[in-house]
Design an enzyme around this catalytic site. Structure first.
Site, PDB file in Angstrom:
ATOM      1  N   THR A   1      10.280  -7.161  -2.298  1.00 14.68           N
ATOM      2  CA  THR A   1       9.924  -6.574  -1.011  1.00 14.68           C
ATOM      3  C   THR A   1       8.886  -7.444  -0.311  1.00 14.68           C
ATOM      4  O   THR A   1       8.057  -8.070  -0.965  1.00 14.68           O
ATOM      5  CB  THR A   1       9.348  -5.163  -1.237  1.00 14.68           C
TER       6      THR A   1
ATOM      7  N   LYS B   1      -0.031  -6.068  -6.426  1.00 17.26           N
ATOM      8  CA  LYS B   1       1.065  -5.832  -5.507  1.00 17.26           C
ATOM      9  C   LYS B   1       0.965  -4.407  -4.987  1.00 17.26           C
ATOM     10  O   LYS B   1       0.228  -3.603  -5.525  1.00 17.26           O
ATOM     11  CB  LYS B   1       2.416  -6.045  -6.210  1.00 17.26           C
TER      12      LYS B   1
ATOM     13  N   GLY C   1       3.307  -3.048   0.365  1.00 19.55           N
ATOM     14  CA  GLY C   1       4.441  -2.370   0.983  1.00 19.55           C
ATOM     15  C   GLY C   1       4.764  -1.037   0.345  1.00 19.55           C
ATOM     16  O   GLY C   1       5.814  -0.453   0.625  1.00 19.55           O
TER      17      GLY C   1
ATOM     18  N   GLU D   1       9.027  -2.150  -7.993  1.00 21.47           N
ATOM     19  CA  GLU D   1       8.885  -3.596  -8.213  1.00 21.47           C
ATOM     20  C   GLU D   1       8.491  -3.890  -9.658  1.00 21.47           C
ATOM     21  O   GLU D   1       9.024  -4.816 -10.277  1.00 21.47           O
ATOM     22  CB  GLU D   1       7.831  -4.163  -7.254  1.00 21.47           C
TER      23      GLU D   1
END
Length: 237
Positions: free
Chosen positions: A33, A103, A106, A112
């Protein structure tokens, strides 16, 4: 008429292409992403269209990745139907010298982490601004939490020395809602000295689904840089 092309855009395109060029035919590919990964997905579709790649299927980590894969005609599958992932390509918000990551910018870090951790080869695509000496230096740590547990989880994060805030939507009233229907708490830590320990500690808080610390998961970091107005891609192994 002269068209000015943003060198940052070109750099992201080059990093995305460099990652996508490592995908081989007959592969199951984790599709990450983010803006740089989006170029990798686009280039994978281009390679398929040209016949350079055959028989690949993608496993998307987010609704965004799924939409892009369909746009570029990359066949999709799910973890229910495969027993491995050959390669995953994804971005990161921070990368430390040990290739550990933060991370979740998003709000897709849970999916993920599942996909990226299962991949035989996990390639991270970033620009040089994402490289940090210590995780948490520039980016808040995202924590995905079930809605009913927001208040107690925030209290637990405060006891760990964090400053938690519920992530609110942009151009939307109310909080950000993940693809799993959960909420995201962004946590500021003054310093993260032991990211592996913090990752496990946060994930053990009841109500937490997953946090954005990715420890020991990344294999290769592809870093996009601009030098003398030219985009370059550097590899960290």
């Amino acid at each position: 008429m002269t068209v000015n092309v943003d060198p940052v855009v070109i750099m992201k395109q080059e990093v995305g292409k460099a990652a996508a060029s490592r995908v081989k035919s007959d592969s199951i590919v984790g599709l990450g992403t983010g803006s740089t990964t989006a170029y990798a997905i686009e280039y994978l579709g281009e390679r398929l269209r040209k016949g350079e790649l055959k028989n690949i299927v993608g496993i998307p980590t987010s609704f965004q990745a799924e939409v892009l894969a369909k746009k570029y005609r990359i066949p999709l599958t799910s973890l229910d139907t495969v027993d491995r992932i050959d390669i995953a390509i994804d971005g990161a918000d921070e990368v430390d010298p040990n290739k550990n990551l933060i991370k979740g910018g998003g709000a897709a870090h849970t999916r993920e982490k599942v996909v990226d951790s299962l991949a035989d080869l996990f390639i991270v695509v970033v620009d040089s601004g994402k490289l940090v000496d210590k995780l948490g230096s520039t980016f808040l740590l995202p924590v995905e939490v079930i809605p009913m547990a927001v208040a107690p989880v925030m209290r637990s994060l405060e006891k760990l020395g964090g400053k938690p805030e519920l992530r609110m939507g942009v151009k939307k009233a109310g909080p950000v809602v993940t693809d799993q229907g959960n909420l995201v708490i962004d946590v500021k830590f003054d310093r993260i000295d032991d990211p592996a320990c913090l990752e496990k500690t946060i994930n053990n808080i009841p109500g937490v689904l997953e946090n954005g610390l990715f420890i020991g998961v990344a294999d290769i970091i592809l870093v996009g840089e601009i030098k003398e107005d030219r985009p370059l891609v550097r590899e960290i192994i």
